[in-house]
Design a protein around this motif. Structure first.
Motif, PDB file in Angstrom:
ATOM      1  N   GLU A  44      46.379  44.791  30.867  1.00  8.00           N
ATOM      2  CA  GLU A  44      45.838  44.042  29.732  1.00  8.00           C
ATOM      3  C   GLU A  44      46.858  43.054  29.180  1.00  8.00           C
ATOM      4  O   GLU A  44      46.539  41.892  28.908  1.00  8.00           O
ATOM      5  CB  GLU A  44      45.404  45.022  28.638  1.00  8.00           C
ATOM      6  CG  GLU A  44      44.563  44.391  27.539  1.00  8.00           C
ATOM      7  CD  GLU A  44      43.230  43.881  28.046  1.00  8.00           C
ATOM      8  OE1 GLU A  44      42.739  42.879  27.486  1.00  8.00           O
ATOM      9  OE2 GLU A  44      42.687  44.468  28.998  1.00  8.00           O
ATOM     10  N   SER A  45      48.084  43.503  29.025  1.00  8.43           N
ATOM     11  CA  SER A  45      49.119  42.616  28.476  1.00  8.43           C
ATOM     12  C   SER A  45      49.459  41.491  29.449  1.00  8.43           C
ATOM     13  O   SER A  45      49.707  40.348  29.030  1.00  8.43           O
ATOM     14  CB  SER A  45      50.379  43.417  28.124  1.00  8.43           C
ATOM     15  OG  SER A  45      50.847  44.141  29.239  1.00  8.43           O
ATOM     16  N   LEU A  46      49.443  41.775  30.736  1.00  8.58           N
ATOM     17  CA  LEU A  46      49.693  40.713  31.718  1.00  8.58           C
ATOM     18  C   LEU A  46      48.557  39.692  31.714  1.00  8.58           C
ATOM     19  O   LEU A  46      48.793  38.495  31.903  1.00  8.58           O
ATOM     20  CB  LEU A  46      49.856  41.314  33.117  1.00  8.58           C
ATOM     21  CG  LEU A  46      51.175  42.053  33.378  1.00  8.58           C
ATOM     22  CD1 LEU A  46      51.151  42.706  34.755  1.00  8.58           C
ATOM     23  CD2 LEU A  46      52.370  41.106  33.264  1.00  8.58           C
ATOM     24  N   ARG A  47      47.348  40.172  31.471  1.00  8.04           N
ATOM     25  CA  ARG A  47      46.223  39.239  31.366  1.00  8.04           C
ATOM     26  C   ARG A  47      46.413  38.319  30.157  1.00  8.04           C
ATOM     27  O   ARG A  47      46.113  37.121  30.224  1.00  8.04           O
ATOM     28  CB  ARG A  47      44.906  40.014  31.250  1.00  8.04           C
ATOM     29  CG  ARG A  47      43.669  39.118  31.370  1.00  8.04           C
ATOM     30  CD  ARG A  47      42.376  39.895  31.215  1.00  8.04           C
ATOM     31  NE  ARG A  47      42.126  40.768  32.353  1.00  8.04           N
ATOM     32  CZ  ARG A  47      42.185  42.095  32.309  1.00  8.04           C
ATOM     33  NH1 ARG A  47      42.507  42.707  31.182  1.00  8.04           N
ATOM     34  NH2 ARG A  47      41.936  42.820  33.372  1.00  8.04           N
ATOM     35  N   ASP A  48      46.926  38.872  29.077  1.00  4.09           N
ATOM     36  CA  ASP A  48      47.211  38.057  27.889  1.00  4.09           C
ATOM     37  C   ASP A  48      48.313  37.036  28.156  1.00  4.09           C
ATOM     38  O   ASP A  48      48.375  35.991  27.492  1.00  4.09           O
ATOM     39  CB  ASP A  48      47.624  38.954  26.716  1.00  4.09           C
ATOM     40  CG  ASP A  48      46.474  39.818  26.224  1.00  4.09           C
ATOM     41  OD1 ASP A  48      45.303  39.451  26.481  1.00  4.09           O
ATOM     42  OD2 ASP A  48      46.742  40.864  25.600  1.00  4.09           O
ATOM     43  N   LEU A  49      49.160  37.333  29.136  1.00  5.66           N
ATOM     44  CA  LEU A  49      50.238  36.408  29.504  1.00  5.66           C
ATOM     45  C   LEU A  49      49.774  35.403  30.564  1.00  5.66           C
ATOM     46  O   LEU A  49      50.596  34.739  31.197  1.00  5.66           O
ATOM     47  CB  LEU A  49      51.443  37.193  30.029  1.00  5.66           C
ATOM     48  CG  LEU A  49      52.231  37.979  28.968  1.00  5.66           C
ATOM     49  CD1 LEU A  49      53.193  38.954  29.634  1.00  5.66           C
ATOM     50  CD2 LEU A  49      53.000  37.017  28.058  1.00  5.66           C
ATOM     51  N   SER A  50      48.446  35.323  30.747  1.00  4.41           N
ATOM     52  CA  SER A  50      47.818  34.366  31.680  1.00  4.41           C
ATOM     53  C   SER A  50      48.023  34.718  33.148  1.00  4.41           C
ATOM     54  O   SER A  50      47.865  33.857  34.022  1.00  4.41           O
ATOM     55  CB  SER A  50      48.333  32.938  31.423  1.00  4.41           C
ATOM     56  OG  SER A  50      48.038  32.541  30.099  1.00  4.41           O
ATOM     57  N   VAL A  51      48.372  35.972  33.423  1.00  6.55           N
ATOM     58  CA  VAL A  51      48.408  36.422  34.821  1.00  6.55           C
ATOM     59  C   VAL A  51      46.973  36.841  35.144  1.00  6.55           C
ATOM     60  O   VAL A  51      46.577  37.988  34.925  1.00  6.55           O
ATOM     61  CB  VAL A  51      49.393  37.588  35.011  1.00  6.55           C
ATOM     62  CG1 VAL A  51      49.476  37.963  36.488  1.00  6.55           C
ATOM     63  CG2 VAL A  51      50.766  37.215  34.471  1.00  6.55           C
ATOM     64  N   SER A  52      46.201  35.904  35.644  1.00  7.07           N
ATOM     65  CA  SER A  52      44.747  36.092  35.714  1.00  7.07           C
ATOM     66  C   SER A  52      44.266  36.901  36.913  1.00  7.07           C
ATOM     67  O   SER A  52      43.261  37.603  36.828  1.00  7.07           O
ATOM     68  CB  SER A  52      44.050  34.728  35.720  1.00  7.07           C
ATOM     69  OG  SER A  52      44.522  33.943  36.802  1.00  7.07           O
ATOM     70  N   THR A  53      44.965  36.810  38.040  1.00  2.59           N
ATOM     71  CA  THR A  53      44.452  37.492  39.234  1.00  2.59           C
ATOM     72  C   THR A  53      44.916  38.946  39.282  1.00  2.59           C
ATOM     73  O   THR A  53      46.034  39.277  38.869  1.00  2.59           O
ATOM     74  CB  THR A  53      44.914  36.787  40.520  1.00  2.59           C
ATOM     75  OG1 THR A  53      46.325  36.926  40.663  1.00  2.59           O
ATOM     76  CG2 THR A  53      44.557  35.306  40.481  1.00  2.59           C
ATOM     77  N   VAL A  54      44.043  39.785  39.797  1.00  4.61           N
ATOM     78  CA  VAL A  54      44.354  41.216  39.895  1.00  4.61           C
ATOM     79  C   VAL A  54      45.539  41.444  40.826  1.00  4.61           C
ATOM     80  O   VAL A  54      46.417  42.269  40.554  1.00  4.61           O
ATOM     81  CB  VAL A  54      43.122  41.999  40.406  1.00  4.61           C
ATOM     82  CG1 VAL A  54      43.465  43.472  40.620  1.00  4.61           C
ATOM     83  CG2 VAL A  54      41.969  41.869  39.429  1.00  4.61           C
ATOM     84  N   GLY A  55      45.566  40.695  41.923  1.00  4.00           N
ATOM     85  CA  GLY A  55      46.649  40.861  42.887  1.00  4.00           C
ATOM     86  C   GLY A  55      48.014  40.579  42.277  1.00  4.00           C
ATOM     87  O   GLY A  55      48.974  41.326  42.504  1.00  4.00           O
ATOM     88  N   GLN A  56      48.105  39.510  41.491  1.00  2.00           N
ATOM     89  CA  GLN A  56      49.382  39.174  40.849  1.00  2.00           C
ATOM     90  C   GLN A  56      49.776  40.238  39.830  1.00  2.00           C
ATOM     91  O   GLN A  56      50.946  40.630  39.742  1.00  2.00           O
ATOM     92  CB  GLN A  56      49.284  37.804  40.172  1.00  2.00           C
ATOM     93  CG  GLN A  56      49.241  36.637  41.139  1.00  2.00           C
ATOM     94  CD  GLN A  56      49.100  35.306  40.414  1.00  2.00           C
ATOM     95  OE1 GLN A  56      48.480  35.222  39.353  1.00  2.00           O
ATOM     96  NE2 GLN A  56      49.663  34.264  40.992  1.00  2.00           N
ATOM     97  N   ARG A  57      48.798  40.714  39.071  1.00  2.00           N
ATOM     98  CA  ARG A  57      49.106  41.736  38.066  1.00  2.00           C
ATOM     99  C   ARG A  57      49.606  43.019  38.723  1.00  2.00           C
ATOM    100  O   ARG A  57      50.579  43.629  38.272  1.00  2.00           O
ATOM    101  CB  ARG A  57      47.874  42.020  37.200  1.00  2.00           C
ATOM    102  CG  ARG A  57      47.498  40.874  36.280  1.00  2.00           C
ATOM    103  CD  ARG A  57      46.597  41.339  35.154  1.00  2.00           C
ATOM    104  NE  ARG A  57      45.336  41.889  35.618  1.00  2.00           N
ATOM    105  CZ  ARG A  57      44.242  41.169  35.835  1.00  2.00           C
ATOM    106  NH1 ARG A  57      44.266  39.849  35.661  1.00  2.00           N
ATOM    107  NH2 ARG A  57      43.128  41.744  36.221  1.00  2.00           N
ATOM    108  N   MET A  58      48.929  43.423  39.795  1.00  2.00           N
ATOM    109  CA  MET A  58      49.345  44.653  40.473  1.00  2.00           C
ATOM    110  C   MET A  58      50.731  44.506  41.089  1.00  2.00           C
ATOM    111  O   MET A  58      51.537  45.451  41.064  1.00  2.00           O
ATOM    112  CB  MET A  58      48.313  45.026  41.548  1.00  2.00           C
ATOM    113  CG  MET A  58      46.977  45.477  40.979  1.00  2.00           C
ATOM    114  SD  MET A  58      45.813  46.036  42.242  1.00  2.00           S
ATOM    115  CE  MET A  58      46.600  47.555  42.769  1.00  2.00           C
ATOM    116  N   ASP A  59      51.015  43.330  41.637  1.00  2.00           N
ATOM    117  CA  ASP A  59      52.336  43.116  42.235  1.00  2.00           C
ATOM    118  C   ASP A  59      53.429  43.121  41.164  1.00  2.00           C
ATOM    119  O   ASP A  59      54.507  43.704  41.361  1.00  2.00           O
ATOM    120  CB  ASP A  59      52.347  41.792  42.997  1.00  2.00           C
ATOM    121  CG  ASP A  59      53.623  41.611  43.807  1.00  2.00           C
ATOM    122  OD1 ASP A  59      53.954  42.514  44.602  1.00  2.00           O
ATOM    123  OD2 ASP A  59      54.301  40.577  43.629  1.00  2.00           O
TER     124      ASP A  59
END
Length: 201
Positions: A44-59
């Motif tokens: 959730e916090s990474l999404r708020d930081l504009s990390v929009s893709t699931v792959g990038q967030r998981m990495d």
């Protein structure tokens, strides 16, 4: 070496650049992400930081996990843990193996039900095909019976030429025989008249 929990914003930006995410430098700097905040980031916090893709967030979360392991930051139950780690370490055995077994059992039970359902559908499909074949055979049999009955009815209603000739001949024979009988009766009458006539005596 400075501990990750003591990193300032610049150290964090340097780290995300090193792992290939320099495009998020501005967002991390604007939000003031320091080391002690970095280790608690989640989806959730990474999404708020504009990390929009699931792959990038998981990495990113995987790299944060490795960073916490490197600096021996305690891993909480709600922290992200890479799936591969669950199998490669004994973390799961110490933190919820029973729950994992329940989940695994539930999935196995679900798969078994799906398999049985597929088998049932296959049997139903075969039964339907068999029923269709039987219905088709019954229809064909009924059609053949109707055709035979029609032929028999037609043959009864229409006499052949030989049969018609026979009837005609039989009729002629009856007529001839009738005429002969009338002639004999007439002759008998004439004989009687002669016998009764005094002049004939």
């Amino acid at each position: 070496m400075e501990h990750v929990l003591s990193w300032d914003e610049n150290k964090v930006i340097k780290w995300i650049t090193a792992i290939g995410y320099s495009s998020f430098q501005r967002q991390f700097k604007e939000q003031g992400i320091t080391g002690d905040v970095l280790v608690h980031l989640d989806h959730e916090s990474l999404r708020d930081l504009s990390v929009s893709t699931v792959g990038q967030r998981m990495d990113l979360l995987k790299n944060i996990y490795q960073l916490k392991i490197q600096y021996k930051v305690p891993i909480n139950e709600w922290d992200y843990i890479p799936p591969s780690v669950l199998y490669e370490t004994d973390w799961l055995g110490q933190n919820g193996m029973a729950d994992y077994r329940k989940i695994e059992s539930a999935f196995q039970e679900r798969d078994a039900r799906i398999k049985k359902l597929i088998e049932d559908i296959g049997r139903m499909s075969n039964d339907i095909n068999t029923l269709k074949e039987e219905i088709s055979q019954l229809k064909q049999s009924k059609k053949d019976n109707n055709t035979t009955t029609s032929k028999l009815t037609s043959s009864k209603g229409h006499k052949t030429k030989d049969e018609e000739k026979k009837l005609i001949n039989d009729g002629g024979a009856i007529k001839v025989y009738g005429d002969k009988m009338e002639q004999e009766i007439e002759s008998s009458k004439n004989v009687r008249l002669l016998l009764d006539d005094p002049a004939s005596k």
